[in-house]
Design a protein around this motif. Structure first.
Motif: not given
Length: 209
Positions: A141-155
């Motif tokens: 699933f490819a996503v343009a970085a400019v379309n990412i509103e927020k993201a977090r690592l899942v530990p």
């Protein structure tokens, strides 16, 4: 980040860098009573194995940044400034930060829906320019970085030793943690009754001779 957060980050990043730290990104959260401006800071990647961000670092950055915001005044109205370390479930800002954590899992919210979804979770496979490629349910699933509103690592709580490993049935796999079954006799038969003899119980009165 939003456009407002991008502008504030561009303004404050040199100040944070001058203190020997890195500004990972900014969350700008407007609200009727006043906005929240949350800065995430970390040590430079080259020093990550030698030291960590402490409370003193956050307090020092807060003082410097607050003074700069008072002078530059990029935010209209009241706001609350917060400075934080990234934590275990660190936020990710921009393609370069995703590239640092290839192989790890992330939870992402998109600005605009893509393939019918605005939220996704999956492993970061690779970064191609400004595009981040995830493994979502076994498919890329490819996503343009400019379309990412927020993201977090899942530990990975198991790898961190903060959660028990599980077997295929979902039960705790640690030794001694399995629940015992019901006690049974040999060959799976119910345990024998507690009467030690096979003699019938004595009658209430013996037969007369």
């Amino acid at each position: 980040m939003t456009d407002k957060a991008d502008d504030i980050a561009a303004l404050l990043s040199p100040t944070v860098a001058s203190m020997g730290l890195e500004l990972l990104g900014i969350e700008y959260l407007p609200a009727p009573g006043g906005a929240t401006v949350r800065l995430y800071i970390d040590v430079p990647q080259a020093e990550a194995d030698a030291r960590m961000v402490g409370i003193e670092d956050c307090e020092a950055v807060s003082r410097e940044v607050s003074a700069q915001l008072d002078v530059e005044d990029p935010i209209t109205g009241n706001y609350t400034l917060e400075v934080s370390s990234p934590g275990i479930d660190r936020p990710l800002f921009g393609a370069a930060q995703f590239a640092r954590f290839v192989g790890e899992s992330a939870k992402v919210t998109l600005k605009l829906p893509q393939d019918g979804r605005r939220r996704l979770q999956g492993a970061i496979l690779r970064v191609e320019g400004d595009t981040v490629v995830f493994d979502v349910d076994g498919a890329e699933f490819a996503v343009a970085a400019v379309n990412i509103e927020k993201a977090r690592l899942v530990p990975d709580w198991v790898a961190l030793g903060l959660a028990p490993a599980q077997d295929k049935s979902g039960r705790d796999a640690r030794p001694g943690k399995q629940k015992p079954g019901k006690k049974q006799g040999a060959a799976g038969k119910p345990a024998a009754n507690k009467n030690p003899t096979n003699k019938p119980a004595a009658s209430g009165s013996p037969d007369a001779e």
